[in-house]
Design an enzyme around this catalytic site. Structure first.
Site, PDB file in Angstrom:
ATOM      1  N   GLY A   1       0.793  -1.003   0.031  1.00  0.00           N
ATOM      2  CA  GLY A   1      -0.221   0.116   0.376  1.00  0.00           C
ATOM      3  C   GLY A   1       0.750   1.355  -0.219  1.00  0.00           C
ATOM      4  N   CYS A   2       2.303   0.836  -0.003  1.00  0.00           N
ATOM      5  CA  CYS A   2       3.317   2.016  -0.180  1.00  0.00           C
ATOM      6  C   CYS A   2       3.203   2.329  -1.717  1.00  0.00           C
ATOM      7  CB  CYS A   2       4.391   1.991   0.615  1.00  0.00           C
ATOM      8  SG  CYS A   2       3.771   2.589   3.009  1.00  0.00           S
ATOM      9  N   GLN A   3       3.661   3.594  -2.519  1.00  0.00           N
ATOM     10  CA  GLN A   3       3.320   3.803  -3.599  1.00  0.00           C
ATOM     11  C   GLN A   3       5.424   3.611  -3.804  1.00  0.00           C
ATOM     12  OE1 GLN A   3       3.550   8.302  -3.948  1.00  0.00           O
ATOM     13  NE2 GLN A   3       3.561   8.234  -6.545  1.00  0.00           N
TER      14      GLN A   3
END
Length: 141
Positions: free
Chosen positions: A51-53
């Protein structure tokens, strides 16, 4: 040893010293440089935060009855964000991490100054750190 609340208040005070967000971003980048860096062996799929870019890896160890976090990121701002969380929650008891609120993040105005993808990443980081605390809490019980 300072409590989570005391450390969070310290962080809020530090951010309050800066007049604008450019200075705060620079400060966050500096904080990222002081991050306890994760061991290379943990820079793998099991330790990456979904969920982290940008890529963020987090590892936790239990030292006596306290959780010790290490992390790294391939993006300097993200590294600063995880550094803030780790500073507040590392070397604390799992139960205290679970009970800790994250209001201090709103107080420094972090969420509103992050892009939506970074803000989602921040939520994922918090979730992941709390999940480690849950796991260690059940080991201690």
């Amino acid at each position: 040893m300072s409590s989570i609340k005391e450390i969070q208040e310290e962080i809020v005070d530090e951010f309050a010293m800066f007049d604008d967000w450019m200075q705060r971003y620079e400060y966050m980048i500096d904080l990222g440089k002081s991050l306890p860096i994760i061991d290379e062996q943990y820079k793998d799929e099991d330790h990456i935060i979904k969920g982290c870019q940008s890529k963020v890896w987090v590892h936790a160890d239990l030292d006596q009855d306290k959780v010790v976090f290490t992390a790294d990121s391939d993006a300097i701002i993200t590294k600063g964000i995880i550094a803030i969380l780790i500073r507040a929650w590392s070397n604390q008891k799992p139960q205290d991490i679970l009970e800790a609120d994250t209001d201090f993040i709103d107080e420094i105005g972090l969420k509103e100054h992050l892009s939506p993808t970074r803000a989602n990443g921040l939520v994922s980081m918090i979730k992941q750190l709390k999940m480690y605390a849950v796991a260690y809490q059940s080991q201690l019980n």
